[in-house]
Design an enzyme around this catalytic site. Sequence first.
Site, PDB file in Angstrom:
ATOM      1  N   ASP A   1       0.896   5.203  -0.265  1.00  0.00           N
ATOM      2  CA  ASP A   1       0.159   6.470  -0.295  1.00  0.00           C
ATOM      3  C   ASP A   1       0.757   7.368  -1.374  1.00  0.00           C
ATOM      4  O   ASP A   1       1.963   7.645  -1.363  1.00  0.00           O
ATOM      5  CB  ASP A   1       0.228   7.144   1.073  1.00  0.00           C
ATOM      6  CG  ASP A   1      -0.592   6.411   2.109  1.00  0.00           C
ATOM      7  OD1 ASP A   1      -1.819   6.338   1.940  1.00  0.00           O
ATOM      8  OD2 ASP A   1      -0.019   5.898   3.080  1.00  0.00           O
TER       9      ASP A   1
ATOM     10  N   HIS B   1       0.848  -1.192   0.000  1.00  0.00           N
ATOM     11  CA  HIS B   1       0.000   0.000   0.000  1.00  0.00           C
ATOM     12  C   HIS B   1       0.886   1.245   0.000  1.00  0.00           C
ATOM     13  O   HIS B   1       1.579   1.528   0.985  1.00  0.00           O
ATOM     14  CB  HIS B   1      -0.905   0.000   1.227  1.00  0.00           C
ATOM     15  CG  HIS B   1      -1.672   1.270   1.392  1.00  0.00           C
ATOM     16  ND1 HIS B   1      -2.772   1.559   0.638  1.00  0.00           N
ATOM     17  CD2 HIS B   1      -1.467   2.338   2.197  1.00  0.00           C
ATOM     18  CE1 HIS B   1      -3.234   2.754   0.978  1.00  0.00           C
ATOM     19  NE2 HIS B   1      -2.454   3.242   1.922  1.00  0.00           N
TER      20      HIS B   1
ATOM     21  N   HIS C   1      -6.363   9.929  -0.791  1.00  0.00           N
ATOM     22  CA  HIS C   1      -6.940   9.988   0.556  1.00  0.00           C
ATOM     23  C   HIS C   1      -6.021  10.566   1.629  1.00  0.00           C
ATOM     24  O   HIS C   1      -6.382  10.517   2.818  1.00  0.00           O
ATOM     25  CB  HIS C   1      -7.456   8.608   0.979  1.00  0.00           C
ATOM     26  CG  HIS C   1      -6.404   7.565   1.142  1.00  0.00           C
ATOM     27  ND1 HIS C   1      -6.250   6.530   0.249  1.00  0.00           N
ATOM     28  CD2 HIS C   1      -5.449   7.382   2.083  1.00  0.00           C
ATOM     29  CE1 HIS C   1      -5.250   5.755   0.645  1.00  0.00           C
ATOM     30  NE2 HIS C   1      -4.747   6.251   1.762  1.00  0.00           N
TER      31      HIS C   1
ATOM     32  N   ASP D   1      -7.435   1.803   2.636  1.00  0.00           N
ATOM     33  CA  ASP D   1      -7.057   2.828   3.611  1.00  0.00           C
ATOM     34  C   ASP D   1      -7.929   4.077   3.559  1.00  0.00           C
ATOM     35  O   ASP D   1      -7.604   5.080   4.172  1.00  0.00           O
ATOM     36  CB  ASP D   1      -5.583   3.210   3.383  1.00  0.00           C
ATOM     37  CG  ASP D   1      -5.014   4.075   4.500  1.00  0.00           C
ATOM     38  OD1 ASP D   1      -5.484   3.954   5.644  1.00  0.00           O
ATOM     39  OD2 ASP D   1      -4.099   4.871   4.234  1.00  0.00           O
TER      40      ASP D   1
END
Length: 1004
Positions: free
Chosen positions: A264, A262, A578, A374
Amino acid sequence: MHDDRSLVEARLRRVLDERLRPAVYPESVPLDVAVWHAPDEPVPVAEGLAAEPEPIAVGARWGAPWGTSWFRVTGTVPEAWAGRTVEALLDLGFDENMPGFQCEGLVYRPDGTPVKGLNPRNQWVRIGAPVEGGEEVRLHVEAASNPVILDYHPFLPTRLGDKETAGAEPQYRLARMDLAVLDETVWQLVIDLEVLGELMAELPVESARRWEILRAVEKALDAIDLQDVNGTAAQARVRLETVLSEPAVASAHRVSAIGHAHIDSAWLWPLRETVRKVARTTSNMTALLDDEPEFVFAMSQAQQWAWVRDHRPEVWARVKKAVADGRFVPAGGMWVESDTNMPGSEAMARQFVHGKRFFLDEFGVENEEAWLPDTFGFAAGLPQIIKAAGSKWLLTQKISWSQTNKFPHHTFRWEGIDGTRIFTHFPPVDTYNCSMKGSEIAHAARNFKDKGAARHSLAPTGWGDGGGGTTREMIAKAARLRDLEGSATVAWETPKEFFTKAEAEYPEPPVWVGELYLELHRATLTSQAKTKQGNRRSEHLLREAELWASTAAVRTGFPYPYEELDRIWKTVLLHQFHDILPGSSIAWVHREARRTYERLADELNGIIDAAQRALAGEGARELLFNAAPHGRAGVAAGGAGTAVVEGRTTVTERPGGGHVLDNGILRVEVDARGLAVSVYDIEADRETIAPGRAGNLLQLHPDFPNMWDAWDVDEFYRNTVTDLTDVDELAPEGHGVRIVRTFGGSRVTQVLSLAPGERRLLVDTEVDWHETEKFLKLAFPLDVHAERYASETQFGHFHRPTHTNTSWEAAKFEACNHRFVHLEEPGWGVAIVNDSTYGHDVTRTVRTDADRGTTTTVRVSLLRAPRFPDPETDQGVHHFRHALVPGAGIGDAVREGWRINLPERVVPGAEEVAPLVTVDQDAVVVTAVKLADDGSGDVVVRFHEAHGGRARATLTAGFEVAGVTATDLLERPWADAPALRREGNEVSLRLRPFELVTLRFTRA
């Protein structure tokens, strides 16, 4: 038998730490190291390889914040190591507890070929297996000295979050640069013992299996000569074979492991660094796929794939091959893992349009799952968007972070506002960075709430955020857990394989209706106001640009700016990630975002202006261009003409101080404090403001959450409030009054105005904000008895209770809306609309006086001032527009919400402009008019039922139509669309409540 369990377990821990793990590399020799520090931003690979480095010693400090250093390591494999496995161990100064949040490196060969990434849990580079001895070793490491923002004492304010304020102090100390022999037998023994030790700790003490493992571990430890670990490791492994070969019970929980990292797209690092994080991780994963035939890796976010393609073509070639082999899997079908609360209808749709189209164009892969582990909660309009994009599954994990209520399912169908249901899974492992620890796998099995009806769950496995992804240790553990007594079984599978199995075994799971509200991170609806305003403004400018460019293209041959709009959309979608749109990134990210939004606004205004001038022609007549989906001032939606304004507004002095605004529709009393003590609906003979209360009340709260400063607002913030009622200036201005207040180090200037002929009190607020750890709200206490209220969301609205009967309702003390909130009693309601805010709260009280009425207070969240991760969050000048609309039905709320976000544009010209498309039903709202993305010249119109009821509608095209097709969001024919009836240029259809429809018109 005596209970010696604790003794054996402690023995295992110490032997692993002090003897076995050090013996994995029994021999080593130092490498020669030299370094070149790039003077500013990262340089191309060729430049880094060609630079002349200077010697550096292990133990030396290196790396200014956000700097890039190119290390060259050289050496020779000792002849005595011939026939053995040799690796380079390159420790840049890592803290193994911070994978993804530290320095990182990408290793290259001298010819520029990438080898793999370096990360805190992944510091090795294979030299040979086996080596011949005497090989010359020469490697280059592009090392990023990203500073640690989220440290062991988290949430402390830091200036390291922006290159402009971070300074030049070296961040790291070079720790180890060696060639070493890898003893694979010892390495395998370490994995054996870790897996058994971790499994043992999760089994009941009274379980026979636990004691069987304990005794096998004890015998293996007895077999190890601690003075000759490498010589005795093999016989220790033999003593574990039986206990490692016992199969799992038939009813064991089944974990689908999916390699994952994951990442970001921006957070505690800027966008440019994410480009490199993705390159490092994909290099790691393609190398691991070559070594591990059962391993499968999935990566989401088309933007990150595009970065690899555009910035690291040599890595991209390896990625494309792995995708073709079916083992490197594009996941999610979105441009980025966006926030889903705040993006508008079209933006949320375009996340899927651009994401899915990228994977289709590049790989021919059609994603059927949305992948959002997330994201901070999920808006109730999302299910039908997922379905309209041609997908049918959703994965997330973040809801497990909720503070108050435990979500009751792990696998379920999620029903959105229109009735669409999406098969949804929350991994019970409760992490999207699973590392295959026994505690994680056991937790997944214990925690799974659908036991008895289902037995499959998913585990995204790997270190994220630049931590390097899945490791060989994780794969080795998964291999032992494939079929092991006492454990859930583990198998590597793709998202599609998991969801297909999970849905087949659980065809009728429970249903959850409405939003998936995260009971945490509520302040992300307010933090970094300029980022949120940039997003909202960009969304509406894109609507205008597409509308007027397509109208001009059809009417005048105006060149439709396909490439420019595609690029701008992708930039806006990227910034809906996000941690960007929610305001939870470092200062550098938001500084760049502000500049980006300004640039995009200039570009979009240029497109709009050029298209409108092409449509208006040469002339001096003032034409009002109405981009809203409803008529305005006598001008049709999507058309241009002469505005018609009727009525007048008077501004008079109010007895006792203040002023009265009256336009014959509303009468507004603003008292000497600058507060709206009365907003009277003349036609309905109805007061809007609750008795004894005042609207336009600015309220200031202390705001110091327990954790996650930019993310969270904790409910106790309400315990202390200061009403800002002191006035520095109060004077008439235009159709209203101007109010100036000062408080703390800040200044607020407001204009309350009531335009002729309008049923809305416009509130313009400018705040020069210089507070710290404060929360600013704008309150409207309304004389409305309502048990629920409506908040706009994508392609419709969603109702929330105004009461707190249950803990689920009480937890929603801060919630999201788009352009409006609306409350009503039968026959009369009130809307509050906005041009750029999202957070709000609604509370109700029953008055105790003779009236005994209900006061329902709506408070708009304006500004916060957290200090982490950006210590200067929101300092400076901000401008907000809100409007209070008394007597509003839900249709009025929809219309006024669009209006305040799409202000009038007046252009000199010759002729009125007829709309390209008209709709005969006010409840049917057109959200997009554009030309088809494939360049065919077809006109695409997207619309939905916006009032929450059924609607019959006829769309009329303002051009000759050869054919019309209902499509999905990607503009492909769609079988699930409603039945159409076409007569000439008219198309008639019926819509369900909130139903979303896309029509593609072929021009004659």
